[in-house]
Design an enzyme around this catalytic site. Structure first.
Site, mmCIF file in Angstrom:
data_model
loop_
_atom_site.group_PDB
_atom_site.id
_atom_site.type_symbol
_atom_site.label_atom_id
_atom_site.label_comp_id
_atom_site.label_asym_id
_atom_site.label_seq_id
_atom_site.Cartn_x
_atom_site.Cartn_y
_atom_site.Cartn_z
ATOM 1 N N HIS A 18 1.929 5.091 12.598
ATOM 2 C CA HIS A 18 0.786 6.000 12.393
ATOM 3 C C HIS A 18 0.980 7.358 13.092
ATOM 4 O O HIS A 18 0.001 7.989 13.493
ATOM 5 C CB HIS A 18 -0.535 5.337 12.827
ATOM 6 C CG HIS A 18 -0.987 4.290 11.846
ATOM 7 N ND1 HIS A 18 -2.211 3.677 11.891
ATOM 8 C CD2 HIS A 18 -0.349 3.752 10.772
ATOM 9 C CE1 HIS A 18 -2.312 2.813 10.888
ATOM 10 N NE2 HIS A 18 -1.194 2.832 10.215
ATOM 11 N N GLU A 30 -5.397 1.865 1.824
ATOM 12 C CA GLU A 30 -5.289 0.694 2.712
ATOM 13 C C GLU A 30 -5.616 1.074 4.132
ATOM 14 O O GLU A 30 -6.283 0.344 4.866
ATOM 15 C CB GLU A 30 -3.862 0.111 2.629
ATOM 16 C CG GLU A 30 -3.693 -1.215 3.377
ATOM 17 C CD GLU A 30 -3.332 -1.093 4.852
ATOM 18 O OE1 GLU A 30 -3.244 -2.139 5.524
ATOM 19 O OE2 GLU A 30 -3.131 0.039 5.350
ATOM 20 N N GLU A 31 -5.123 2.241 4.530
ATOM 21 C CA GLU A 31 -5.276 2.665 5.922
ATOM 22 C C GLU A 31 -6.732 2.899 6.312
ATOM 23 O O GLU A 31 -7.055 2.981 7.488
ATOM 24 C CB GLU A 31 -4.445 3.926 6.186
ATOM 25 C CG GLU A 31 -2.937 3.737 6.027
ATOM 26 C CD GLU A 31 -2.315 2.845 7.094
ATOM 27 O OE1 GLU A 31 -3.056 2.288 7.927
ATOM 28 O OE2 GLU A 31 -1.074 2.703 7.072
ATOM 29 N N HIS A 63 0.851 -1.198 0.000
ATOM 30 C CA HIS A 63 0.000 0.000 0.000
ATOM 31 C C HIS A 63 0.879 1.238 0.000
ATOM 32 O O HIS A 63 1.935 1.297 0.626
ATOM 33 C CB HIS A 63 -1.030 -0.015 1.126
ATOM 34 C CG HIS A 63 -0.563 0.323 2.505
ATOM 35 N ND1 HIS A 63 -0.453 1.612 2.972
ATOM 36 C CD2 HIS A 63 -0.217 -0.460 3.548
ATOM 37 C CE1 HIS A 63 -0.061 1.601 4.236
ATOM 38 N NE2 HIS A 63 0.101 0.353 4.610
ATOM 39 N N ASP A 95 5.462 2.859 7.144
ATOM 40 C CA ASP A 95 4.106 2.373 6.840
ATOM 41 C C ASP A 95 3.464 3.259 5.802
ATOM 42 O O ASP A 95 2.839 4.244 6.134
ATOM 43 C CB ASP A 95 3.280 2.353 8.136
ATOM 44 C CG ASP A 95 1.873 1.826 7.937
ATOM 45 O OD1 ASP A 95 1.590 1.294 6.859
ATOM 46 O OD2 ASP A 95 1.057 1.953 8.872
ATOM 47 N N ASP A 126 4.015 -4.928 3.678
ATOM 48 C CA ASP A 126 3.468 -3.785 4.411
ATOM 49 C C ASP A 126 4.284 -3.631 5.695
ATOM 50 O O ASP A 126 4.145 -4.424 6.625
ATOM 51 C CB ASP A 126 1.984 -4.062 4.719
ATOM 52 C CG ASP A 126 1.284 -2.856 5.351
ATOM 53 O OD1 ASP A 126 1.954 -1.831 5.584
ATOM 54 O OD2 ASP A 126 0.067 -2.961 5.604
HETATM 55 N N1 PHI Z 1 -3.009 -1.798 8.165
HETATM 56 C C1 PHI Z 1 -3.625 -0.807 9.012
HETATM 57 C C2 PHI Z 1 -5.049 -0.489 8.610
HETATM 58 C C3 PHI Z 1 -6.060 -1.617 8.669
HETATM 59 C C4 PHI Z 1 -6.567 -2.081 9.877
HETATM 60 C C5 PHI Z 1 -6.520 -2.206 7.517
HETATM 61 C C6 PHI Z 1 -7.496 -3.091 9.926
HETATM 62 C C7 PHI Z 1 -7.456 -3.214 7.553
HETATM 63 C C8 PHI Z 1 -7.931 -3.649 8.750
HETATM 64 I I1 PHI Z 1 -9.384 -5.177 8.756
HETATM 65 C C9 PHI Z 1 -3.534 -1.247 10.453
HETATM 66 O O1 PHI Z 1 -3.365 -2.427 10.690
HETATM 67 O O2 PHI Z 1 -3.646 -0.433 11.327
HETATM 68 ZN ZN ZN Z 2 -0.722 1.588 8.544
#
Ligand code: PHI
Ligand code: ZN
Length: 507
Positions: free
Chosen positions: A297, A168-169, A122, A134, A197
């Site tokens: 994040h 994706e986020e 992503h 990320d 990722d």
């Molecule tokens: N990869 C990010 C965002 C995310 C979370 C995407 C949950 C999908 C899902 I279901 C994270 O893990 O925070």
């Molecule tokens: Zn992320």
């Protein structure tokens, strides 16, 4: 994702993601590899891409998030590089949350269009920061791998398709849009998806998606073929002496929509907000009791938030996997018999058979049942198989194998040199009046004899069901061999049926 992480949130997300229905059907990737030598990916080049992504964020309000100008600038940066390198690129747009998002899809011309390997990462960040680990790290690593494919003018057996996902986020929006909009026929051509990722986490772990569910945690295994992708990636880390651990297919990255439709997936991850344990610090170094990525994040996920060693190893692992999987020479069928036509099999070649009924023959089998399926009326391919008396008769005990041993021998098969595999489909069915003296046996006879299947009966009911066996024929390379199949009802009258179909030798 909300910007702030609250206690218990990860387990809630994992639970939600794990309940996604994961279709487990799939197609195994092609067999034994004879790959072109994988390259060493330049860490300096990967980091130069990260510097560019950082500059894009800095120039666009500090992020590269969905719907913000830093995202489209990131997509254009990646796409321009790929176009200049000879990829065929598509900017696929979608709408989410009232904003336009983009996936960059890049096809490397050539390879088998029915056997596609996809590699994805992503490209969006959260709004809080520039998203360099990320997921600039995965984006830059697969970009540099794609550019190396071009520099080497790689001619893989498989068709290669790289993807940089948007949004994706916000819940895998770009990859979900891509998978949702794939025509069914095109979906079936994608034989594997590799996801990267977060591969440069400052307090890195070396995680590989647990395709075979050997950890037994969280979600089950990936679709068939995921275990092989996991093994290939593990092979690379083993070769450089770096231990790996599994990470669950919890649905938190872009492999989710792929495994949900039965596409095998794999990939690596160096950790996010999770805390490195003391055992993990002993294994990999770094700081126990601290997150794998303290800037996960956050605004501090900048080019300073990268572990060069982890990034370098993962970029090389990506190239190793792409080269190994995509340049594997698909097995070539050296000899096969589907029993649709006569090819010269001989019944009772030694003249010593003792069976009185239900001798091996080639034909269109009739089904029999007695406490469940016994002789199968269906074959693995086509109309005919090899079967112990193809007729059903009035009762299941009519035309089953009786009185002793029946054998059948293939015509002579001249094997080439090289790595050879024999595979065939078979079943043995018997009633509870059978015994351990009954059997179905398959042997290969050359200068030596090898038994490749020896399935004994038992005094229990065993229903007919096609299964398959694969065995190496390397010991017979260069020889002329025969395949000898025998079955026996050796313990007095009992219900015994057997069948064989699709005998195939590949190199
Ligand atoms: N990869 C990010 C965002 C995310 C979370 C995407 C949950 C999908 C899902 I279901 C994270 O893990 O925070
Ligand atoms: Zn992320």
């Amino acid at each position: 994702m909300p910007l702030t992480w609250r206690k218990g949130m990860r387990s809630a997300i994992v639970a939600a993601c794990t309940t996604l229905a994961l279709a487990m059907a799939g197609v195994l990737p092609a067999g034994p590899a004879q790959a072109a030598a994988p390259p060493d990916i330049s860490l300096a080049n990967v980091k130069a891409h990260l510097t560019q992504l950082q500059s894009i964020a800095t120039a666009n309000g500090g992020n590269r998030a969905h719907g913000r100008p830093g995202y489209l600038a990131s997509a254009n940066y990646v796409r321009d590089q790929l176009n200049a390198a000879g990829f065929t690129t598509t900017l696929q747009s979608f709408t989410y949350n009232g904003a336009t998002g983009y996936n960059v899809i890049a096809d490397w011309p050539g390879g088998d269009p029915n056997d596609i390997l996809m590699i994805g990462a992503h490209l969006d960040s959260v709004t809080a920061g520039p998203g360099i680990n990320d997921n600039g790290s995965g984006s830059a690593s697969i970009l540099e791998t794609a550019l190396e494919v071009s520099r080497q003018a790689l001619q893989p057996a498989k068709h290669l398709r790289f993807a940089w996902w948007g949004a994706e986020e916000l819940g895998l929006r770009g990859s979900q849009f891509y998978v949702n909009n794939l025509p069914a026929a095109e979906r079936a051509r994608i034989k594997g998806y590799l996801n990267f990722d977060m591969v440069g986490s400052p307090n890195a772990g070396y995680f590989v998606y647990d395709g075979d569910n050997s950890d037994g945690t969280g979600a089950g295994p990936g679709p068939a073929g995921s275990a092989a992708l996991e093994r290939t990636i593990q092979d690379y880390f083993t070769s450089i002496g770096v231990p790996t651990r599994g990470t669950d297919f919890d649905g938190r990255s872009d492999y989710g929509p792929f495994i949900a439709v039965g596409i095998p997936a794999g990939g690596t991850f160096t950790g996010a907000e999770g805390i490195k344990s003391s055992a993990q610090a002993t294994l990999w170094g770094g700081t126990a009791g601290q997150a794998f990525d303290v800037c996960y994040h956050r605004s501090c996920d900048t080019t300073a938030n990268i572990n060069d060693t982890a990034l370098n190893r993962n970029a090389d692992a990506i190239a190793y996997a792409v080269w190994t999987i995509a340049t594997a020479v698909p097995p070539v069928v050296v000899w096969q018999d589907t029993f649709e036509t006569a090819t010269g099999w001989t019944v009772n070649p030694g003249g010593t058979d003792t069976a009185t009924l239900g001798l091996w023959e080639r034909g269109d089998p009739e089904a029999t049942t007695s406490s469940g399926a016994k002789q199968l009326g269906t074959t693995v391919s086509g109309t005919n198989d090899l079967v112990t008396g193809r007729l059903a008769g009035a009762a299941a005990g009519d035309y089953d194998l009786d009185g002793g041993v029946t054998s059948i021998q293939s015509p002579p098969i001249t094997l080439p040199t090289g790595t050879l595999n024999l595979s065939f489909s078979w079943y043995l069915a018997h009633g509870s009046n059978a015994s351990s003296a009954d059997y179905l046996r398959v042997r290969v006879v050359g200068s030596t004899t090898t038994t490749v299947l020896n399935q004994a009966g038992a005094a229990t009911n065993r229903n007919g069901a096609w299964g398959s066996t694969t065995a190496s024929l390397n010991a017979f390379a260069g020889q002329t061999v025969r395949i000898l199949i025998d079955a026996a009802d050796a313990s007095g009258a009992s219900l015994v049926e057997a069948g064989v179909d699709d005998v195939r030798i590949t190199r």
